[in-house]
Write a protein that holds these residues in place. Structure first.
Motif, PDB file in Angstrom:
ATOM      1  N   ALA A  35       1.506  -0.962   0.053  1.00 47.47           N
ATOM      2  CA  ALA A  35      -0.157  -0.495   0.168  1.00 47.47           C
ATOM      3  C   ALA A  35       0.588   1.336   0.075  1.00 47.47           C
ATOM      4  N   ARG A  36       2.145   1.461   0.524  1.00 48.00           N
ATOM      5  CA  ARG A  36       3.022   2.165   0.811  1.00 48.00           C
ATOM      6  C   ARG A  36       3.101   2.654  -0.793  1.00 48.00           C
ATOM      7  N   ARG A  37       3.920   1.386  -1.358  1.00 47.51           N
ATOM      8  CA  ARG A  37       4.697   1.380  -2.715  1.00 47.51           C
ATOM      9  C   ARG A  37       3.431   1.978  -3.678  1.00 47.51           C
ATOM     10  N   LEU A  38       2.469   2.084  -3.314  1.00 46.87           N
ATOM     11  CA  LEU A  38       0.628   2.191  -4.497  1.00 46.87           C
ATOM     12  C   LEU A  38       0.632   3.997  -3.448  1.00 46.87           C
ATOM     13  N   VAL A  39       0.729   4.129  -2.494  1.00 49.05           N
ATOM     14  CA  VAL A  39       0.708   5.577  -2.325  1.00 49.05           C
ATOM     15  C   VAL A  39       1.863   6.362  -2.788  1.00 49.05           C
ATOM     16  N   GLY A  40       3.067   5.686  -3.349  1.00 52.08           N
ATOM     17  CA  GLY A  40       4.179   6.529  -3.514  1.00 52.08           C
ATOM     18  C   GLY A  40       3.768   7.098  -5.202  1.00 52.08           C
ATOM     19  N   ALA A  41       3.520   5.856  -6.023  1.00 50.76           N
ATOM     20  CA  ALA A  41       3.010   6.029  -6.388  1.00 50.76           C
ATOM     21  C   ALA A  41       2.281   6.726  -7.315  1.00 50.76           C
ATOM     22  N   GLY A  42       1.012   7.412  -6.583  1.00 51.10           N
ATOM     23  CA  GLY A  42       0.260   8.549  -6.795  1.00 51.10           C
ATOM     24  C   GLY A  42      -1.269   7.436  -6.898  1.00 51.10           C
TER      25      GLY A  42
END
Length: 52
Positions: free
Chosen positions: A19-26
């Motif tokens: 989820a944090r990676r997807l947040v970082g990718a916007g």
């Protein structure tokens, strides 16, 4: 697996990392109480939703 939680607890941290990676990718935002929160500030249960 011999635990009593059906094995889901061991998957929680990898799911939060994804989820944090997807947040970082916007692509998504993490929410608590219906409001977006910063991934590093989230404590306890989170929800993940697509960015509006």
């Amino acid at each position: 697996y011999g635990g009593d939680d059906d094995g889901w607890r061991s998957l929680m941290e990898p799911a939060r990392q994804a989820a944090r990676r997807l947040v970082g990718a916007g692509r998504v935002e993490i929410t608590q109480g219906g409001r977006p929160v910063e991934p590093d500030e989230a404590r306890g249960a989170i929800r993940i939703r697509r960015v509006r």
